[in-house]
Design an enzyme around this catalytic site. Structure first.
Site, PDB file in Angstrom:
ATOM      1  N   CYS A  12       0.797  -1.225   0.000  1.00  0.00           N
ATOM      2  CA  CYS A  12       0.000   0.000   0.000  1.00  0.00           C
ATOM      3  C   CYS A  12       0.829   1.275   0.000  1.00  0.00           C
ATOM      4  O   CYS A  12       0.272   2.375  -0.024  1.00  0.00           O
ATOM      5  CB  CYS A  12      -0.965  -0.008   1.178  1.00  0.00           C
ATOM      6  SG  CYS A  12      -2.191  -1.336   1.075  1.00  0.00           S
ATOM      7  N   HIS A  66      -2.298   8.679   5.947  1.00  0.00           N
ATOM      8  CA  HIS A  66      -2.703   7.380   5.411  1.00  0.00           C
ATOM      9  C   HIS A  66      -4.153   7.132   5.803  1.00  0.00           C
ATOM     10  O   HIS A  66      -4.966   6.741   4.974  1.00  0.00           O
ATOM     11  CB  HIS A  66      -1.788   6.285   5.951  1.00  0.00           C
ATOM     12  CG  HIS A  66      -2.087   4.929   5.397  1.00  0.00           C
ATOM     13  ND1 HIS A  66      -1.852   4.611   4.078  1.00  0.00           N
ATOM     14  CD2 HIS A  66      -2.602   3.812   5.970  1.00  0.00           C
ATOM     15  CE1 HIS A  66      -2.210   3.343   3.861  1.00  0.00           C
ATOM     16  NE2 HIS A  66      -2.664   2.849   4.986  1.00  0.00           N
ATOM     17  N   HIS A  71      -9.811   2.920  -0.084  1.00  0.00           N
ATOM     18  CA  HIS A  71      -8.404   2.527  -0.064  1.00  0.00           C
ATOM     19  C   HIS A  71      -8.113   1.666  -1.293  1.00  0.00           C
ATOM     20  O   HIS A  71      -8.458   0.493  -1.339  1.00  0.00           O
ATOM     21  CB  HIS A  71      -8.118   1.746   1.217  1.00  0.00           C
ATOM     22  CG  HIS A  71      -6.667   1.471   1.470  1.00  0.00           C
ATOM     23  ND1 HIS A  71      -5.674   1.703   0.530  1.00  0.00           N
ATOM     24  CD2 HIS A  71      -6.023   0.975   2.569  1.00  0.00           C
ATOM     25  CE1 HIS A  71      -4.514   1.372   1.039  1.00  0.00           C
ATOM     26  NE2 HIS A  71      -4.690   0.922   2.265  1.00  0.00           N
ATOM     27  N   GLU A 101      -0.568   6.153  13.478  1.00  0.00           N
ATOM     28  CA  GLU A 101      -0.244   7.345  12.698  1.00  0.00           C
ATOM     29  C   GLU A 101      -0.256   8.601  13.558  1.00  0.00           C
ATOM     30  O   GLU A 101       0.622   9.469  13.439  1.00  0.00           O
ATOM     31  CB  GLU A 101      -1.256   7.473  11.564  1.00  0.00           C
ATOM     32  CG  GLU A 101      -0.684   8.070  10.330  1.00  0.00           C
ATOM     33  CD  GLU A 101      -1.653   8.047   9.172  1.00  0.00           C
ATOM     34  OE1 GLU A 101      -1.348   8.740   8.195  1.00  0.00           O
ATOM     35  OE2 GLU A 101      -2.692   7.372   9.238  1.00  0.00           O
ATOM     36  N   PHE A 112       1.080  -3.234   4.317  1.00  0.00           N
ATOM     37  CA  PHE A 112       1.363  -4.578   4.791  1.00  0.00           C
ATOM     38  C   PHE A 112       2.820  -4.926   4.480  1.00  0.00           C
ATOM     39  O   PHE A 112       3.348  -4.585   3.421  1.00  0.00           O
ATOM     40  CB  PHE A 112       0.457  -5.593   4.107  1.00  0.00           C
ATOM     41  CG  PHE A 112      -0.957  -5.603   4.629  1.00  0.00           C
ATOM     42  CD1 PHE A 112      -1.353  -4.773   5.662  1.00  0.00           C
ATOM     43  CD2 PHE A 112      -1.894  -6.465   4.083  1.00  0.00           C
ATOM     44  CE1 PHE A 112      -2.656  -4.791   6.145  1.00  0.00           C
ATOM     45  CE2 PHE A 112      -3.201  -6.489   4.553  1.00  0.00           C
ATOM     46  CZ  PHE A 112      -3.588  -5.654   5.581  1.00  0.00           C
ATOM     47  N   LYS A 138      -9.151   8.912   2.154  1.00  0.00           N
ATOM     48  CA  LYS A 138      -9.736   7.572   2.066  1.00  0.00           C
ATOM     49  C   LYS A 138     -11.158   7.562   2.584  1.00  0.00           C
ATOM     50  O   LYS A 138     -11.942   6.659   2.264  1.00  0.00           O
ATOM     51  CB  LYS A 138      -8.880   6.566   2.835  1.00  0.00           C
ATOM     52  CG  LYS A 138      -7.534   6.252   2.195  1.00  0.00           C
ATOM     53  CD  LYS A 138      -6.790   5.184   2.977  1.00  0.00           C
ATOM     54  CE  LYS A 138      -5.427   4.883   2.375  1.00  0.00           C
ATOM     55  NZ  LYS A 138      -4.460   5.991   2.593  1.00  0.00           N
TER      56      LYS A 138
END
Length: 439
Positions: free
Chosen positions: A175, A315, A352, A326, A411, A347
């Protein structure tokens, strides 16, 4: 990594192209964000009945209307179609004459997390009779099936659009692919390998296999009764992210050459860094140390003090652990300044889109700098006490910005950060010029 200042070469953004949920094209994308609207809905690309999460942010994309011919549509997976259409818009926006350019000095850097997922799954279902046969007759496969198996074909399709014969690469780091592909494109310009680079990312992951994978780890929201409000980054009631799809491509040029031809410059990419947590495939440490380190190194390479940052494009996936991680990273890297600047997650509006989202978010940052407007975090009604920064709830905000920070988490423990600055804000030694600040 050699900084642009040390090499004497710097990379600026002169063109932006976007295919995103809620509208195809840069202006439709920006209108969705500035209006604070969401593009999340029940999945229509396949029957989602039986899945835990049955919603997504789909792009209303018609390849014919977008200018692709029948052969291109037949050859290209949906992800490749997104990339090519985004690249065409970026090229037109930039005004750069690729036909007159040295093809050996033209590069391409495209990111993708899952490649041609839709095309591969469709072909597998056909060849195996929906999984009934282990041994399949390959002669029934489409002639371009091999291209679906090789993710680098996504970058090749973009390269063909502009006859790029310089460095061409496919960056796949989960990602963070969309941030890392742009970072790679910047490096090509700074090191002198290319004078112009098409950099961005694409993913079209909305297929049963992708939904099943995220269902299995309960990463996506199960709020199927209210898909419009299911993506809720930093909200106390958040319960996972909503899948999306799309692409964004930027035209990156060497700064002095762009200025010499009188190009419109959205901003300069003055810093980029990536780190890994070497900890867990999907888990994140609550203290945010690895993301904070990526931010610190990114700002160091840009030669900017943390207090120079005017906005953070987060993010902001909407999972419990990501948003806590975050928030901690911003405080750790920016100190008290983190409380004084707006932070938001798009997002909440466009979902996403895995590897593509980083480039889509950098495109949003370029447009935010250009228009001096911070996009909001939609659906933020119940702030999480653990996420106590200014997350710009629900409504876009006019805000003076010289420097914006965009971050990503993926990930595998990937953590990436990039910094964009308005033209003229950072001098040739990389120092922040206060007199250049937006009024």
């Amino acid at each position: 990594m050699t900084t642009g200042a040390a090499a004497g070469r710097r990379a600026v953004v002169t063109g932006v192209g976007v295919v995103a949920p809620g509208g195809v094209g840069r202006e439709a994308f920006w209108k969705l964000l500035s209006d604070g609207r969401t593009a999340t809905r029940r999945i229509s690309l396949f029957d989602p009945a039986g899945f835990r999460s049955r919603m997504a942010a789909e792009a209303d994309f018609d390849p014919v209307a977008a200018g692709l011919d029948a052969r291109q549509i037949r050859r290209m997976d949906r992800a490749a179609q997104f990339a090519v259409v985004s690249a065409r818009e970026a090229v037109e926006d930039s005004g750069y004459d690729f036909a007159a350019a040295d093809p050996a000095r033209t590069g391409v850097s495209i990111g993708s997390a899952v490649g041609c997922t839709m095309g591969l799954e469709e072909e597998y279902v056909l060849l195996s009779d929906a999984g009934k046969h282990w041994l399949v007759d390959h002669t029934y496969g489409m002639p371009h099936l091999y291209g679906y198996m090789v993710p680098s074909t996504l970058a090749v399709e973009v390269a063909w659009e502009v006859a790029a014969e310089g460095p061409v690469a496919l960056i796949s780091t989960g990602c963070t692919s969309g941030l890392d592909s742009i970072g790679h494109g910047v490096q090509l310009i700074e090191e002198g390998s290319s004078d112009v680079v098409l950099a961005g990312a694409t993913d079209a992951p909305l297929s049963p296999i992708t939904s099943a994978c995220f269902d299995a780890i309960k990463a996506t929201s199960p709020n199927n009764d209210d898909p419009e409000h299911a993506s809720r980054p930093f909200d106390a009631q958040r319960d996972g992210f909503v899948l999306g799809e799309g692409a964004a491509v930027l035209v990156l040029e060497e700064k002095s050459a762009a200025e010499a031809r009188g190009a419109r410059v959205y901003g300069e990419i003055v810093g980029y860094a990536g780190r890994s947590n070497a900890f867990h495939m999907t888990g994140l440490k609550a203290n945010g140390r690895e993301m904070a380190e990526a931010i610190r190194v990114c700002l160091d390479r840009a030669r900017l003090d943390p207090t120079a940052v005017d906005y953070i494009n987060a993010h902001g996936s909407g999972t419990k652990q990501n948003d806590r991680h975050e928030t901690a990273a911003f405080k750790r890297s920016l100190g008290e300044h983190a409380y004084r600047i707006p932070v938001s997650s798009i997002k909440s509006m466009v979902g996403h889109s895995l590897g593509a989202i980083g480039s889509i978010e950098v495109a949003a940052c370029a447009l935010a700098l250009d228009r001096q407007v911070v996009p909001p975090t939609a659906n933020l009604h119940h702030p999480d006490p653990e996420c106590d920064l200014d997350y710009v709830p629900r409504t876009a905000r006019e805000h003076p910005m010289d420097v914006v920070l965009s971050v990503g988490s993926g990930f595998g423990g990937f953590q990436s950060a990039t910094v964009l600055a308005r033209p003229g804000v950072v001098d040739h030694q990389g120092d922040h010029r206060g007199e250049g600040r937006a009024a």
